[in-house]
Design an enzyme around this catalytic site. Structure first.
Site, PDB file in Angstrom:
ATOM      1  CG  HIS A 133      41.812  32.877  45.200  1.00  0.00           C
ATOM      2  ND1 HIS A 133      41.409  32.572  43.926  1.00  0.00           N
ATOM      3  CD2 HIS A 133      42.910  33.660  45.043  1.00  0.00           C
ATOM      4  CE1 HIS A 133      42.198  33.138  43.051  1.00  0.00           C
ATOM      5  NE2 HIS A 133      43.135  33.813  43.704  1.00  0.00           N
TER       6      HIS A 133
ATOM      7  CB  CYS B 152      39.044  28.144  44.420  1.00  0.00           C
ATOM      8  SG  CYS B 152      40.062  29.453  45.133  1.00  0.00           S
TER       9      CYS B 152
ATOM     10  CB  CYS C 275      40.198  30.651  40.143  1.00  0.00           C
ATOM     11  SG  CYS C 275      41.103  30.052  41.592  1.00  0.00           S
TER      12      CYS C 275
ATOM     13  CD  GLU D 104      36.637  31.142  45.904  1.00  0.00           C
ATOM     14  OE1 GLU D 104      37.572  31.859  46.367  1.00  0.00           O
ATOM     15  OE2 GLU D 104      36.241  31.267  44.749  1.00  0.00           O
TER      16      GLU D 104
HETATM   17  N1  LIG Z   1      36.636  33.396  43.162  1.00  0.00           N
HETATM   18  C1  LIG Z   1      37.574  34.312  43.516  1.00  0.00           C
HETATM   19  C2  LIG Z   1      38.077  35.231  42.563  1.00  0.00           C
HETATM   20  C3  LIG Z   1      38.996  36.161  42.968  1.00  0.00           C
HETATM   21  N2  LIG Z   1      39.413  36.164  44.272  1.00  0.00           N
HETATM   22  C4  LIG Z   1      40.373  37.186  44.723  1.00  0.00           C
HETATM   23  C5  LIG Z   1      41.824  36.868  44.558  1.00  0.00           C
HETATM   24  C6  LIG Z   1      42.445  38.228  44.357  1.00  0.00           C
HETATM   25  O1  LIG Z   1      42.682  38.891  45.577  1.00  0.00           O
HETATM   26  C7  LIG Z   1      41.388  38.969  43.592  1.00  0.00           C
HETATM   27  C8  LIG Z   1      41.591  38.813  42.136  1.00  0.00           C
HETATM   28  O2  LIG Z   1      40.581  39.442  41.441  1.00  0.00           O
HETATM   29  P1  LIG Z   1      40.902  40.588  40.333  1.00  0.00           P
HETATM   30  O3  LIG Z   1      41.422  41.785  41.105  1.00  0.00           O
HETATM   31  O4  LIG Z   1      41.948  40.032  39.405  1.00  0.00           O
HETATM   32  O5  LIG Z   1      39.564  40.818  39.698  1.00  0.00           O
HETATM   33  O6  LIG Z   1      40.125  38.379  43.974  1.00  0.00           O
HETATM   34  C9  LIG Z   1      38.918  35.266  45.204  1.00  0.00           C
HETATM   35  O7  LIG Z   1      39.302  35.285  46.400  1.00  0.00           O
HETATM   36  N3  LIG Z   1      37.993  34.344  44.804  1.00  0.00           N
HETATM   37 ZN    ZN Z   2      40.367  30.913  43.535  1.00  0.00          ZN
END
Ligand SMILES: Nc1ccn([C@H]2C[C@H](O)[C@@H](COP(=O)(O)O)O2)c(=O)n1
Ligand code: ZN
Length: 217
Positions: free
Chosen positions: A126, A155, A152, A128
């Protein structure tokens, strides 16, 4: 005298200063003439336009996070993060991507599959996490994290353990997900504050051709 294409007329004198060219006359002195105002700006751009383009710190840091997100190869969700210290220095930037050495051409970017190993969620780092791992400072204690999406729960653990004290996020689109609830529970217990960023500008444009390379001295 000719400077940057400006000819001094007989009764007026061009003065070159660090603020650019200006024409020394009564109107200019009063700062009333449009020509004097425009000429006085360094890039010969209208001063009002310059003021509109000026970025406040929060906008600037969120823009850095969004710019970083443009490096992400996730076809669905590009996320960027930017960490700043208490002196407004950038000490970490990251985006969501596969771990170093793990090919993002081979690992899956899919979201839905009956087999979890065939989705991106098993592998992607991710934004973060990458911003924390990319830190260029001894530690991140007391820092602020700017991020496009609310963190999430995984993170959130990293953010807390790193000593980050404020999370500024743009979108809370997953707010009803258990992982977001868990993040907020841990943030609240650990004393990490979080606030949503409300942009004043709908967009920030980086125009590589806009820089006036013919700037006066
Ligand atoms: N706070 C976040 C939330 C999501 N991500 C990244 C991780 C995945 O590549 C993608 C997942 O999102 P979705 O396609 O399920 O909407 O987004 C992150 O880096 N940081
Ligand atoms: Zn995360």
């Amino acid at each position: 005298m000719s400077t940057d294409g400006f000819e001094a007329s007989d009764e007026k004198t061009l003065n070159v200063t660090l603020n650019g060219l200006y024409i020394e006359d009564e109107e200019a002195k009063a700062g009333n003439s449009n020509q004097a105002k425009i000429i006085r700006s360094c890039n010969y751009r209208d001063l009002e336009k310059k003021r509109e383009d000026y970025l406040e710190w929060p906008e600037y840091f969120m823009a850095v996070a969004f710019l970083s997100a443009m490096r992400s190869k996730d076809p669905c969700t590009q996320v960027g993060a930017c960490i700043i210290d208490t002196n407004n220095r950038i000490v970490g930037v990251g985006y969501n991507g596969m771990p170093i050495g793990c090919s993002d051409e081979i690992l899956p970017w899919g979201k839905t599959s009956s087999k979890p190993l065939e989705t991106k969620y098993m592998y992607v780092c991710h934004a973060e996490m990458n911003a924390i791992m990319n830190k260029n400072s001894a530690d991140l204690k007391g820092c602020t994290l700017y991020v496009a999406l609310f963190p999430c729960n995984e993170c959130a653990k990293l953010i807390i353990q790193a000593g980050i004290k404020l999370v500024v996020y743009m979108s809370d689109k997953h707010k009803n997900k258990p992982s977001t609830e868990a993040s907020k529970l841990m943030f609240n217990m650990a004393g990490v504050k979080y606030q949503q960023f409300v942009p004043k500008k709908s967009k920030i444009v980086i125009d590589f051709e806009e820089i006036d390379w013919n700037m006066s001295v």
